[in-house]
Every structure is written in C-alpha cells, then in structure tokens.
Design a protein around this motif. Sequence first.
Motif, PDB file in Angstrom:
ATOM      1  N   ALA A   1      -1.410  -5.476   1.047  1.00 10.81           N
ATOM      2  CA  ALA A   1      -2.830  -5.474   0.687  1.00 10.81           C
ATOM      3  C   ALA A   1      -3.064  -6.500  -0.406  1.00 10.81           C
ATOM      4  O   ALA A   1      -2.120  -6.910  -1.110  1.00 10.81           O
ATOM      5  CB  ALA A   1      -3.249  -4.084   0.211  1.00 10.81           C
TER       6      ALA A   1
ATOM      7  N   GLY B   1      -2.979   2.170   8.351  1.00 13.83           N
ATOM      8  CA  GLY B   1      -2.174   1.988   7.146  1.00 13.83           C
ATOM      9  C   GLY B   1      -0.912   2.812   7.183  1.00 13.83           C
ATOM     10  O   GLY B   1      -0.281   3.043   6.149  1.00 13.83           O
TER      11      GLY B   1
ATOM     12  N   GLY C   1       0.818  -1.197   0.000  1.00 14.42           N
ATOM     13  CA  GLY C   1       0.000   0.000   0.000  1.00 14.42           C
ATOM     14  C   GLY C   1       0.854   1.250   0.000  1.00 14.42           C
ATOM     15  O   GLY C   1       2.089   1.187  -0.080  1.00 14.42           O
ATOM     16  N   GLU C   2       0.202   2.399   0.134  1.00 16.11           N
ATOM     17  CA  GLU C   2       0.895   3.685   0.050  1.00 16.11           C
ATOM     18  C   GLU C   2       2.026   3.802   1.062  1.00 16.11           C
ATOM     19  O   GLU C   2       3.086   4.363   0.765  1.00 16.11           O
ATOM     20  CB  GLU C   2      -0.105   4.825   0.266  1.00 16.11           C
ATOM     21  CG  GLU C   2       0.512   6.213   0.171  1.00 16.11           C
ATOM     22  CD  GLU C   2      -0.493   7.312   0.425  1.00 16.11           C
ATOM     23  OE1 GLU C   2      -0.093   8.487   0.445  1.00 16.11           O
ATOM     24  OE2 GLU C   2      -1.685   6.993   0.623  1.00 16.11           O
TER      25      GLU C   2
END
Length: 214
Positions: free
Chosen positions: A63, A149, A57-58
């Motif tokens: 994910a 996250g 993910g960022e």
Amino acid sequence: MTATHAQTLANLAEHLRDDEIHVWQLDYRPPLGRKPLHVVLGAYLGIEANRVTLIAGEHGRPALAAGHDRSLGFNWSHSGDHALIAVGRRVTPGIDLEQLRARPRAMEIARRYFSTAEAEALAALPVTARDAAFLEMWTAKEAVLKALGRGLAFGLDRLSIANEAGQLTLQRLEGDDVGAWQLQRLAVDTTQVAALAWRGDMRRVRLGTLASGD
C-alpha cells in the motif's frame, strides 16, 4: 494504450478517470524487484519513482505510505517473464497473472481447495481443456482475494467462481455481497491467463503495454 517512454506514461497517467482502471503489461525481471511498480506509481502520483514509498498492509498487501495520495489504488502480479499492474482511483483492484502451462495436479488441488461445484465443473471438461479452465478459476479467485486485501489463507473454498457463457462470475463470497463485485478476464496473450477484480461499480478497463526500459 501503449507507453513507449516515461513521458508518455506520465501523460496517460494524468488522464486516469474515476470510472477507469488502467492495467499495464510489462516485462518482469526479478533483479529489478519492485522498481517497475515504483515507476508506474510515480507517474500516477506525479513524483519520481525513487520517492514512492510502500508499506505492507495488514495481510501483506503493498500500500502507499502516508503522505501519498491514498485515493490511488493499485495491485500487481507477475509470472515468468511477465507482469501486470492495475491502477485506479477510489478503488482497490486485485489482479492475478499465471503462465499457461500443464497443471498435472489441477484436479487434485481443485478437489482439495475449491468448492464442490467448481471441482465438478472442472471434472466435467475434456482433459485437454482443464489446465486453462483451472487457471482461469485460480486467477479469478486470487484477484478477488487480493482486492479484499487477503491472501490464500482466507480460504479458496470461501468464494466460488463460475464460467457462464465465457464470462467469469463471482457466485459466492463468504461475508460479502457478490452483487457489489466486478470480475473480468483480461485478454493478455495466448501464453498467459489473467483476471482483474474490484468491489464497486463497473469501470472501463484500459489495457496497455509498457515498453521495456521504462
């Protein structure tokens, strides 16, 4: 909730309810890398482990890749020879696990990176109780950050954890409503400290053991 072989894991995964989070305890062996995670996710997705594809993910959080059921949220953590995997539907769980051991720099770290109230709460404890209390606070913070996250770069001082009558509570999270969050200490064993966090309504947490070799 115990899985002794892959078929049992698949059966339990099939009955994951929307108001639950399943947390699996398992042995961790570094040479296997993410294979155990793929095995567990494959059971919940109804596919073979080697067909599970993960992306970063960022902020680096693993994910599910496009093509998988993206309603399935998960997170994992490992420390020493142990690991925990959390899985839920329409939720993004964050989980953290640490081995209970001496932390001679606990107060130094707390004063530098925790909130003033958190550092003062630790300092007020007997020396013999500080290591466990520090790790409870640390794993709770990590669990929340992972559910967001985000990683440690977000800033440990931007959220505050308190232990009230033996219950961990999220008292402050910069830019968010703490009332929308759930935070739970996990009863693993006496050699480990673990916490689970998620944003959303209360859910039943089912803690199980995945037998070695699954």
